[in-house]
Design an enzyme around this catalytic site. Structure first.
Site, PDB file in Angstrom:
ATOM      1  N   ARG A 175      -8.291   6.065   1.776  1.00  0.00           N
ATOM      2  CA  ARG A 175      -7.025   5.172   1.972  1.00  0.00           C
ATOM      3  C   ARG A 175      -5.965   6.041   1.494  1.00  0.00           C
ATOM      4  NH1 ARG A 175      -7.976  -1.055   0.652  1.00  0.00           N
ATOM      5  NH2 ARG A 175      -5.824  -0.806  -0.132  1.00  0.00           N
ATOM      6  N   ARG A 202      -0.178   1.133  -8.001  1.00  0.00           N
ATOM      7  CA  ARG A 202      -0.276  -0.050  -7.894  1.00  0.00           C
ATOM      8  C   ARG A 202      -0.773  -0.809  -9.030  1.00  0.00           C
ATOM      9  NH1 ARG A 202      -5.299   1.729  -3.890  1.00  0.00           N
ATOM     10  NH2 ARG A 202      -5.630  -0.484  -3.670  1.00  0.00           N
ATOM     11  N   ARG A 246       0.514 -12.498  -4.299  1.00  0.00           N
ATOM     12  CA  ARG A 246       0.590 -11.547  -5.176  1.00  0.00           C
ATOM     13  C   ARG A 246       1.867 -11.448  -6.115  1.00  0.00           C
ATOM     14  NH1 ARG A 246      -2.778  -7.603  -2.203  1.00  0.00           N
ATOM     15  NH2 ARG A 246      -3.134  -5.557  -3.445  1.00  0.00           N
ATOM     16  N   ARG A 280     -13.211   6.273  -3.803  1.00  0.00           N
ATOM     17  CA  ARG A 280     -13.608   5.368  -2.581  1.00  0.00           C
ATOM     18  C   ARG A 280     -13.368   5.879  -1.149  1.00  0.00           C
ATOM     19  NH1 ARG A 280     -10.870  -0.939  -2.367  1.00  0.00           N
ATOM     20  NH2 ARG A 280      -8.953   0.422  -2.060  1.00  0.00           N
ATOM     21  N   LYS A 338     -12.325  -7.530  -5.343  1.00  0.00           N
ATOM     22  CA  LYS A 338     -11.992  -8.707  -4.816  1.00  0.00           C
ATOM     23  C   LYS A 338     -12.936  -8.747  -3.365  1.00  0.00           C
ATOM     24  CE  LYS A 338      -7.570  -8.560  -5.049  1.00  0.00           C
ATOM     25  NZ  LYS A 338      -7.209  -7.306  -5.789  1.00  0.00           N
TER      26      LYS A 338
HETATM   27  P1  AMP Z   1      -5.245  -4.415  -0.838  1.00  0.00           P
HETATM   28  O1  AMP Z   1      -5.910  -3.975   0.424  1.00  0.00           O
HETATM   29  O2  AMP Z   1      -5.251  -5.956  -1.134  1.00  0.00           O
HETATM   30  O3  AMP Z   1      -5.249  -3.648  -1.949  1.00  0.00           O
HETATM   31  O4  AMP Z   1      -3.552  -4.331  -0.052  1.00  0.00           O
HETATM   32  C1  AMP Z   1      -2.951  -3.119   0.170  1.00  0.00           C
HETATM   33  C2  AMP Z   1      -1.574  -3.108   0.032  1.00  0.00           C
HETATM   34  O5  AMP Z   1      -1.112  -3.927   0.981  1.00  0.00           O
HETATM   35  C3  AMP Z   1      -0.959  -3.393  -1.241  1.00  0.00           C
HETATM   36  O6  AMP Z   1      -0.725  -2.303  -2.019  1.00  0.00           O
HETATM   37  C4  AMP Z   1       0.302  -4.094  -0.818  1.00  0.00           C
HETATM   38  O7  AMP Z   1       1.169  -2.948  -0.349  1.00  0.00           O
HETATM   39  C5  AMP Z   1       0.207  -4.453   0.308  1.00  0.00           C
HETATM   40  N1  AMP Z   1      -0.217  -6.017   0.286  1.00  0.00           N
HETATM   41  C6  AMP Z   1      -1.209  -6.581   0.296  1.00  0.00           C
HETATM   42  N2  AMP Z   1      -1.339  -8.127   0.326  1.00  0.00           N
HETATM   43  C7  AMP Z   1       0.068  -8.316   0.144  1.00  0.00           C
HETATM   44  C8  AMP Z   1       0.657  -9.323  -0.622  1.00  0.00           C
HETATM   45  N3  AMP Z   1       0.208 -10.491  -0.739  1.00  0.00           N
HETATM   46  N4  AMP Z   1       2.169  -9.301  -0.748  1.00  0.00           N
HETATM   47  C9  AMP Z   1       2.733  -8.153  -0.955  1.00  0.00           C
HETATM   48  N5  AMP Z   1       2.255  -7.002  -0.461  1.00  0.00           N
HETATM   49  C10 AMP Z   1       0.560  -6.953  -0.100  1.00  0.00           C
END
Ligand code: AMP
Length: 210
Positions: free
Chosen positions: A153, A164, A88, A122, A13
């Protein structure tokens, strides 16, 4: 256009949204990136979010919703934006619908085993955020763009990736039916190269250059 990207972690994404931003100028809003920024800054929101992020759990809705509400009220979002990683959960989507009109939702499809292979390899530049895969890096630990140190990360360890994915399937996947029911969902496979997927996305959105 107000656009949402849906899809499991690791489906690309962020990469596709970044490419679309370069090509169209639409702001790319990644809630994960915003939260990591708050963590780096040592801000209270970041400190509260970190424990959830490190375990691969979702940050509580109320913390994320207020952050997004404020970001979408900025001037650069007046003519459209791309949301990456938000909403989410169904409650996040319902609240978003209360103050924004979402016009398109694009679901990126990729199977779980490919995702685990992609995310566990990654590496991210700690200075500029550019991402790489270990299969392309050899022994190198430096960013090819800025020379910064490449790191993993904390939530890209295999156990956390699996969590996740569990969280995605139970809490986020119901959004597919939510947006399908509104008649604004499109789907695309992201098994190919980033270039192919970017081209396919542009055609899907009717944004390809004539
Ligand atoms: P991402 O970089 O999109 O994979 O997000 C990394 C982490 O941030 C996720 O695993 C969640 O812990 C948190 N996170 C990001 N966006 C959201 C959201 N919309 N709602 C809840 N947690 C989020």
């Amino acid at each position: 256009m107000n656009l949402i990207f849906l899809g499991p972690p690791g489906s690309g994404k962020g990469t596709l949204a970044a490419n679309l931003h370069k090509l169209t100028g639409l702001p790319h809003i990644s809630t994960g990136e915003m939260l990591r920024g708050y963590i780096r800054a040592g801000a209270p929101l970041g400190l509260r979010a970190k424990a959830f992020i490190d375990k691969g759990e979702l940050v509580p809705d109320e913390l994320v919703i207020e952050m997004v509400r404020e970001r979408l009220s900025a001037d650069d979002c007046k003519n459209g934006y791309m949301l990456d990683g938000f909403p989410r959960t169904v409650p996040q989507a319902e609240i978003l619908d209360g103050f924004q009109t979402i016009e398109r939702a694009v679901l990126l499809n990729l199977d779980d085993e490919t995702i685990i292979a992609r995310l566990s390899g990654r590496r991210v530049c700690s200075a500029c955020g550019n991402t790489y895969h270990t299969s392309m890096l050899g022994e190198s630990t430096a960013c090819g763009k800025c020379g910064g140190l490449l790191v993993q990360r904390p939530d890209d360890s295999e156990a956390t990736i699996r969590n996740r994915l569990r969280v995605y399937h139970s809490q986020t996947a119901p959004l597919v039916e939510y947006y399908r029911g509104k008649g604004i969902l499109s789907e695309m496979s992201v098994e190919g190269t980033v270039e192919d997927n970017t081209g396919r996305l542009l055609r899907l959105l009717g944004m390809e250059k004539s």
